[in-house]
Design a protein around this motif. Structure first.
Motif, PDB file in Angstrom:
ATOM      1  N   GLN A 172      -3.100   0.768   6.878  1.00  0.00           N
ATOM      2  CA  GLN A 172      -2.366   0.307   8.087  1.00  0.00           C
ATOM      3  C   GLN A 172      -1.227  -0.515   7.848  1.00  0.00           C
ATOM      4  O   GLN A 172      -0.298  -1.103   8.714  1.00  0.00           O
ATOM      5  N   PHE A 173      -0.320  -0.374   6.789  1.00  0.00           N
ATOM      6  CA  PHE A 173       0.682  -1.016   6.271  1.00  0.00           C
ATOM      7  C   PHE A 173       1.843  -0.851   7.180  1.00  0.00           C
ATOM      8  O   PHE A 173       2.566  -1.893   7.521  1.00  0.00           O
ATOM      9  N   GLU A 174       1.958   0.176   7.622  1.00  0.00           N
ATOM     10  CA  GLU A 174       3.155   0.407   8.473  1.00  0.00           C
ATOM     11  C   GLU A 174       3.215  -0.572   9.802  1.00  0.00           C
ATOM     12  O   GLU A 174       4.153  -1.275   9.985  1.00  0.00           O
ATOM     13  N   LYS A 175       2.007  -0.448  10.401  1.00  0.00           N
ATOM     14  CA  LYS A 175       2.056  -1.316  11.483  1.00  0.00           C
ATOM     15  C   LYS A 175       1.889  -2.687  11.411  1.00  0.00           C
ATOM     16  O   LYS A 175       2.790  -3.408  12.118  1.00  0.00           O
ATOM     17  N   ILE A 176       1.197  -3.147  10.337  1.00  0.00           N
ATOM     18  CA  ILE A 176       1.350  -4.473   9.962  1.00  0.00           C
ATOM     19  C   ILE A 176       2.516  -5.015   9.496  1.00  0.00           C
ATOM     20  O   ILE A 176       3.277  -6.062  10.164  1.00  0.00           O
ATOM     21  N   MET A 177       3.425  -4.243   8.797  1.00  0.00           N
ATOM     22  CA  MET A 177       4.816  -4.508   8.361  1.00  0.00           C
ATOM     23  C   MET A 177       5.441  -4.829   9.285  1.00  0.00           C
ATOM     24  O   MET A 177       6.501  -5.539   9.456  1.00  0.00           O
ATOM     25  N   SER A 178       5.535  -3.669  10.551  1.00  0.00           N
ATOM     26  CA  SER A 178       6.369  -3.603  11.631  1.00  0.00           C
ATOM     27  C   SER A 178       6.375  -4.814  12.245  1.00  0.00           C
ATOM     28  O   SER A 178       7.094  -5.263  13.092  1.00  0.00           O
ATOM     29  N   GLU A 179       5.141  -5.260  12.625  1.00  0.00           N
ATOM     30  CA  GLU A 179       4.737  -6.558  13.197  1.00  0.00           C
ATOM     31  C   GLU A 179       5.360  -7.585  12.773  1.00  0.00           C
ATOM     32  O   GLU A 179       5.914  -8.359  13.643  1.00  0.00           O
ATOM     33  N   LYS A 180       5.072  -7.937  11.460  1.00  0.00           N
ATOM     34  CA  LYS A 180       5.620  -9.159  11.014  1.00  0.00           C
ATOM     35  C   LYS A 180       6.989  -9.210  10.487  1.00  0.00           C
ATOM     36  O   LYS A 180       7.445 -10.265  10.282  1.00  0.00           O
ATOM     37  N   SER A 181       7.629  -7.723  10.568  1.00  0.00           N
ATOM     38  CA  SER A 181       8.961  -8.003   9.962  1.00  0.00           C
ATOM     39  C   SER A 181       9.889  -8.314  11.107  1.00  0.00           C
ATOM     40  O   SER A 181       9.826  -8.308  12.046  1.00  0.00           O
ATOM     41  N   LYS A 182      11.130  -9.195  10.322  1.00  0.00           N
ATOM     42  CA  LYS A 182      12.208  -9.468  11.368  1.00  0.00           C
ATOM     43  C   LYS A 182      13.310  -8.656  11.468  1.00  0.00           C
ATOM     44  O   LYS A 182      14.200  -8.681  12.208  1.00  0.00           O
ATOM     45  N   THR A 183      13.176  -7.528  10.577  1.00  0.00           N
ATOM     46  CA  THR A 183      14.400  -6.593  10.325  1.00  0.00           C
ATOM     47  C   THR A 183      13.767  -5.165  10.180  1.00  0.00           C
ATOM     48  O   THR A 183      12.891  -5.264   9.605  1.00  0.00           O
ATOM     49  N   PRO A 184      14.614  -4.269  10.497  1.00  0.00           N
ATOM     50  CA  PRO A 184      14.328  -2.790  10.146  1.00  0.00           C
ATOM     51  C   PRO A 184      14.270  -2.591   8.768  1.00  0.00           C
ATOM     52  O   PRO A 184      14.979  -3.567   7.799  1.00  0.00           O
ATOM     53  N   PHE A 185      13.297  -1.833   7.917  1.00  0.00           N
ATOM     54  CA  PHE A 185      13.271  -2.002   6.804  1.00  0.00           C
ATOM     55  C   PHE A 185      12.820  -0.399   6.386  1.00  0.00           C
ATOM     56  O   PHE A 185      12.330   0.553   7.272  1.00  0.00           O
ATOM     57  N   PRO A 212      21.548  -5.757   3.704  1.00  0.00           N
ATOM     58  CA  PRO A 212      20.977  -4.451   3.852  1.00  0.00           C
ATOM     59  C   PRO A 212      19.469  -4.466   4.005  1.00  0.00           C
ATOM     60  O   PRO A 212      18.772  -5.413   3.726  1.00  0.00           O
ATOM     61  N   PHE A 213      18.973  -3.357   4.892  1.00  0.00           N
ATOM     62  CA  PHE A 213      17.515  -3.371   5.162  1.00  0.00           C
ATOM     63  C   PHE A 213      16.854  -3.168   3.977  1.00  0.00           C
ATOM     64  O   PHE A 213      17.079  -2.474   3.130  1.00  0.00           O
ATOM     65  N   PRO A 214      15.687  -4.030   3.874  1.00  0.00           N
ATOM     66  CA  PRO A 214      14.892  -3.934   2.514  1.00  0.00           C
ATOM     67  C   PRO A 214      14.242  -2.523   2.280  1.00  0.00           C
ATOM     68  O   PRO A 214      14.016  -1.743   3.178  1.00  0.00           O
ATOM     69  N   ILE A 215      13.812  -2.248   1.325  1.00  0.00           N
ATOM     70  CA  ILE A 215      13.352  -0.939   0.994  1.00  0.00           C
ATOM     71  C   ILE A 215      11.966  -1.103   0.022  1.00  0.00           C
ATOM     72  O   ILE A 215      12.023  -1.848  -0.878  1.00  0.00           O
ATOM     73  N   TYR A 216      10.764  -0.740   0.567  1.00  0.00           N
ATOM     74  CA  TYR A 216       9.681  -0.957   0.113  1.00  0.00           C
ATOM     75  C   TYR A 216       9.064   0.388  -0.603  1.00  0.00           C
ATOM     76  O   TYR A 216       9.275   1.590   0.353  1.00  0.00           O
ATOM     77  N   ALA A 217       8.204   0.526  -1.284  1.00  0.00           N
ATOM     78  CA  ALA A 217       7.428   1.758  -1.650  1.00  0.00           C
ATOM     79  C   ALA A 217       5.917   1.867  -1.103  1.00  0.00           C
ATOM     80  O   ALA A 217       5.454   0.705  -1.116  1.00  0.00           O
ATOM     81  N   SER A 218       5.807   2.993  -0.608  1.00  0.00           N
ATOM     82  CA  SER A 218       4.469   2.918   0.166  1.00  0.00           C
ATOM     83  C   SER A 218       3.256   2.377  -0.739  1.00  0.00           C
ATOM     84  O   SER A 218       2.198   1.661  -0.129  1.00  0.00           O
ATOM     85  N   ASP A 219       3.454   2.851  -1.843  1.00  0.00           N
ATOM     86  CA  ASP A 219       2.203   2.365  -2.815  1.00  0.00           C
ATOM     87  C   ASP A 219       1.743   0.803  -2.933  1.00  0.00           C
ATOM     88  O   ASP A 219       0.764   0.328  -2.925  1.00  0.00           O
ATOM     89  N   ALA A 220       3.144   0.171  -3.286  1.00  0.00           N
ATOM     90  CA  ALA A 220       3.159  -1.348  -3.374  1.00  0.00           C
ATOM     91  C   ALA A 220       2.487  -1.937  -1.865  1.00  0.00           C
ATOM     92  O   ALA A 220       1.696  -2.831  -1.894  1.00  0.00           O
ATOM     93  N   LEU A 221       2.904  -1.257  -0.582  1.00  0.00           N
ATOM     94  CA  LEU A 221       2.475  -1.723   0.545  1.00  0.00           C
ATOM     95  C   LEU A 221       1.037  -1.469   0.909  1.00  0.00           C
ATOM     96  O   LEU A 221       0.183  -2.313   1.599  1.00  0.00           O
ATOM     97  N   ILE A 222       0.701  -0.406   0.373  1.00  0.00           N
ATOM     98  CA  ILE A 222      -0.767   0.005   0.938  1.00  0.00           C
ATOM     99  C   ILE A 222      -1.726  -0.950  -0.282  1.00  0.00           C
ATOM    100  O   ILE A 222      -2.517  -1.481   0.215  1.00  0.00           O
ATOM    101  N   ALA A 223      -1.078  -1.204  -1.330  1.00  0.00           N
ATOM    102  CA  ALA A 223      -1.982  -2.255  -2.273  1.00  0.00           C
ATOM    103  C   ALA A 223      -2.267  -3.556  -1.540  1.00  0.00           C
ATOM    104  O   ALA A 223      -3.351  -4.198  -1.707  1.00  0.00           O
ATOM    105  N   GLU A 224      -1.052  -3.881  -0.864  1.00  0.00           N
ATOM    106  CA  GLU A 224      -0.989  -5.246  -0.298  1.00  0.00           C
ATOM    107  C   GLU A 224      -1.752  -5.180   1.047  1.00  0.00           C
ATOM    108  O   GLU A 224      -2.427  -6.196   1.484  1.00  0.00           O
ATOM    109  N   HIS A 225      -1.563  -4.269   2.017  1.00  0.00           N
ATOM    110  CA  HIS A 225      -1.806  -4.336   3.319  1.00  0.00           C
ATOM    111  C   HIS A 225      -2.990  -3.267   3.691  1.00  0.00           C
ATOM    112  O   HIS A 225      -3.440  -3.180   4.954  1.00  0.00           O
ATOM    113  N   GLY A 226      -3.249  -2.329   2.715  1.00  0.00           N
ATOM    114  CA  GLY A 226      -4.208  -1.096   3.082  1.00  0.00           C
ATOM    115  C   GLY A 226      -3.628  -0.263   3.976  1.00  0.00           C
ATOM    116  O   GLY A 226      -2.289  -0.043   4.209  1.00  0.00           O
TER     117      GLY A 226
END
Ligand code: ASP
Ligand code: MG
Length: 309
Positions: free
Chosen positions: A183-196, A167-181
């Motif tokens: 620009q989290f969407e761009k950063i995560m899209s670039e490093k991810s190997k699977t849709p999420f 299953p494609f992973p599911i993240y909450a935006s608040d957790a991603l913002i805390a980790e990546h700021g």
């Protein structure tokens, strides 16, 4: 007329034919999956007193018919909600053209078109989790169909479309913002190997606020890996009059065109639902491994286009 020559020159590129074959397969597998799952297919609506107010400013796209202002469809969101009220229309989908007259500040976007197509669906009484599960199955089905039937096209394009089983992973935006700021969407899209999936965005009034956690939203995006970015937005919907009104006021919206929509909500005609809209050109772009969205279309509708045709 150099532009004219390069337009016709480009049509000879074998990629153009590969895109067409993949486009046909993608549309057939999207529609086949939904029809097999008991969804009813609707035809798109092109003009209405109301359309999606969107989460970002665009130029108005309006026409007049006998002194009545009508908006060109930016998304089918309200018509999806209304269509669910029809008998037997518990699960619906539409291949819908959308007009969004984007402003120049995003003219360098590789992901925006002034006119694009959205594969839109809505399910009565569904939750966000159910909508996410549906999208997960739908997208995997499309990838499999393309891998199976468009081998020559993928080879021609030099694209290896990965296979995804988990299953494609599911993240909450608040957790991603805390980790990546921010620009989290761009950063995560670039490093991810699977849709999420990413949940909980503050955006249009119609995405449902979590009744147990005000300030959180039961909405989600599907993001493609390899830097391809956003592919779909969806949500559970606001359907209760008071809550719709509150959310609209929060965004200082002009309520005038929404008179009938609000009255329908007040009278309980809007059923609870969840759904989403998948950008078809973005999906084609990801499958084909193209970086510019205009590359998967015959007629350029990217933000900086000169509208040759
Ligand atoms: N709001 C989405 C859009 O961007 C569609 C949806 O939520 O169904 O068009
Ligand atoms: Mg979106």
């Amino acid at each position: 007329m150099e532009a004219l020559d390069s337009y016709f020159e480009r049509l000879k590129n074998p990629d153009v034919e590969s895109h067409a074959n993949i486009r046909g397969r993608v549309l057939r597998s999207l529609q086949g999956f939904m029809l097999d799952a008991g969804f009813k297919q609707l035809m798109p609506v092109l003009m209405s007193p109301i359309t999606d107010p969107l989460n970002h400013a665009v130029y108005p796209a309006e026409i007049k018919y006998e002194e009545r202002p009508l908006k060109l469809t930016a998304s089918m969101i309200f018509h999806k909600q209304l269509a669910l009220a029809a008998k037997g229309h518990d699960k619906i989908f539409i291949v819908a053209p959308n007009i969004r007259l984007e402003k120049a500040e995003i003219k360098d976007s590789q992901n925006h078109l002034l006119e694009f197509s959205q594969f839109d669906f809505e399910m009565r009484d569904a939750t966000m989790a159910q909508a996410i599960a549906m999208v997960d199955g739908l997208v995997k089905h499309v990838f499999k169909e393309v891998q199976q039937h468009c081998k020559a096209e993928l080879t021609q394009l030099g694209r290896t479309l990965p296979s995804y089983d988990a299953p494609f992973p599911i993240y909450a935006s608040d957790a991603l913002i805390a980790e990546h700021g921010p620009q989290f969407e761009k950063i995560m899209s670039e490093k991810s190997k699977t849709p999420f999936f990413v949940t909980n965005y503050k955006r249009e009034f119609y995405d449902r606020e979590n009744p147990q956690r005000p300030g959180s939203y039961n909405n989600y995006d599907l993001i493609y890996p390899e830097g391809f970015g956003e592919g779909l937005s969806g949500a559970e919907r606001e359907f209760e009059y008071e809550q719709i009104l509150r959310r609209m006021r929060e965004l200082s919206m002009d309520l005038t065109p929404f008179g009938n929509y609000l009255e329908a909500a007040k009278r309980g005609y809007l059923p609870p639902s969840a759904g989403g809209g998948l950008g078809i050109e973005r999906l084609l772009k990801f499958i084909s491994g193209k970086r510019q969205i205009r590359d998967v279309a015959l007629f350029d509708r990217s933000v900086g286009t000169s509208f040759l045709f």
